[in-house]
Write a protein that holds these residues in place. Structure first.
Motif, short mmCIF file in Angstrom:
data_model
loop_
_atom_site.label_atom_id
_atom_site.label_comp_id
_atom_site.label_asym_id
_atom_site.label_seq_id
_atom_site.Cartn_x
_atom_site.Cartn_y
_atom_site.Cartn_z
N THR A 221 0.81 -1.23 0.00
CA THR A 221 0.00 0.00 0.00
C THR A 221 0.84 1.27 0.00
N ARG B 115 -2.62 3.28 5.44
CA ARG B 115 -3.40 2.48 4.49
C ARG B 115 -3.33 1.00 4.86
N SER C 41 -13.45 -0.31 1.06
CA SER C 41 -12.22 0.33 0.62
C SER C 41 -12.41 1.85 0.57
N ARG D 290 -9.99 8.14 -1.73
CA ARG D 290 -9.16 9.31 -1.42
C ARG D 290 -8.83 10.07 -2.70
N TRP E 118 -6.33 11.36 -5.37
CA TRP E 118 -5.03 10.98 -5.94
C TRP E 118 -4.39 12.21 -6.54
N SER F 271 -10.65 4.53 -5.00
CA SER F 271 -10.53 3.74 -3.77
C SER F 271 -9.12 3.21 -3.56
N ASP F 272 -8.85 2.86 -2.31
CA ASP F 272 -7.56 2.28 -1.95
C ASP F 272 -7.32 0.95 -2.65
N TYR G 286 -5.56 1.52 -5.78
CA TYR G 286 -4.41 2.42 -5.69
C TYR G 286 -3.09 1.65 -5.76
N THR H 284 -1.78 10.14 -2.02
CA THR H 284 -3.20 10.28 -1.73
C THR H 284 -3.42 11.15 -0.51
#
Length: 298
Positions: A15, A20, A163, A166, A168, A240-241, A244, A256
């Motif tokens: 991550t 995260r 999730s 955020r 980016w 979403s994460d 990512y 992020t």
């Protein structure tokens, strides 16, 4: 060195941020930080370089990551000897969507195949409308989808993973060092709009937080295109994460930042026709996911 330390290290490496990793594991940031420090002390070398934008692996960290994947695979095999010996058989028709099959499902399909080699799992990638229609027509036994997009009352859902979404940004962006960014500020930037899996519709639902609509520079169904454009400074996005990654294909960094207010999460889970009795094979798959995402994280 123990399983907990390895698990937390891998989550941080994948991550790029302690926060995260903690969110993905449903634990505190201090627990992740402590585990990494313990590993670095035991190994005698730094595994990460701490930066303002996250955790970048050192050469030692990259070497340990490769070994960690092997360790986790062997642990899975050891833990699941009983399941492999169970001899469960049957065919399962599974429906899924683009984002889920690309960023969530492969790892779990591999684990299930090793745990239950006699199961015949057939996966079909479709859009949400076709997935819902197929479930209602009994063409599929179960679906693994974005449950946050499902609203049909004839379907039952079970969310496994939430999730967070955020903002980016490219490294060095004027907003990159902020703790939170308001939507009024995001609206001043060129926006790269992802369209796959109804992402554009979802975006416009939560964009009402801002006073003005986003300045959409480009719409694309390619997550990699969004990643590259953001990393190269051609715009920003909110995603979403789960999708990512800290680096674009060109090797440029993406960071992020939290939005203000926080937008709804992207939820992944199971869906099936309400009132349907699952076959024994489908029940095995359902139980796998429930166990995988309900096990307390320590």
């Amino acid at each position: 060195m123990n399983f907990r330390q390895i698990k937390y290290f891998v989550a941080t490496a994948e991550t790029g941020q302690v926060s995260r990793a903690a969110s993905a594991l449903s634990i505190s940031q201090s627990a992740v930080t402590t585990a990494i420090r313990e590993l670095e002390t035991e190994i005698g070398t730094a595994l990460f370089t701490r930066t303002a934008h996250g955790m970048e692996m050192t050469q030692s960290g990259r070497e340990l990551l490769a070994l960690s994947y092997e360790i986790l695979t062997k642990i899975d095999e050891a833990v699941n000897i009983r399941e492999r010996a169970s001899g469960t058989t049957g065919r399962i028709l599974v429906a899924t969507t683009y984002t889920v099959i690309g960023y969530f499902l492969p790892y779990h399909l591999d684990r299930i195949a090793r745990m239950h080699p006699n199961l015949d799992i057939q996966v079909h990638e479709l859009n949400r409308e076709s997935v819902e229609e197929g479930l209602l027509a009994n063409r599929f036994d179960i679906a693994i989808v974005l449950t946050s997009n499902i609203s049909n009352p004839e379907l039952e859902t079970d969310t496994l993973l939430r999730s967070p979404r955020r903002l980016w940004l490219p490294q060095g962006h004027r907003l990159a060092d902020r703790r939170r960014v308001q939507f009024s500020e995001i609206s001043e930037e060129d926006y790269i709009m992802l369209t796959v899996d109804e992402a554009a519709n979802t975006t416009m639902k939560y964009w009402t937080f801002g006073s003005t609509p986003p300045q959409v520079k480009m719409r694309t169904s390619s997550i990699e295109a969004v990643r590259s454009m953001v990393a190269n400074g051609q715009g920003v996005t909110v995603l979403s994460d789960m999708v990512y990654r800290p680096w674009s294909l060109e090797g440029r960094r993406i960071v992020t930042v939290e939005t203000d207010p926080v937008v709804p999460s992207m939820d992944v889970g199971l869906a099936w026709r309400r009132g349907t009795e699952m076959t024994p094979a489908t029940q095995v798959l359902y139980s796998y996911f429930r166990q995988a995402f309900s096990t307390p994280q320590i």
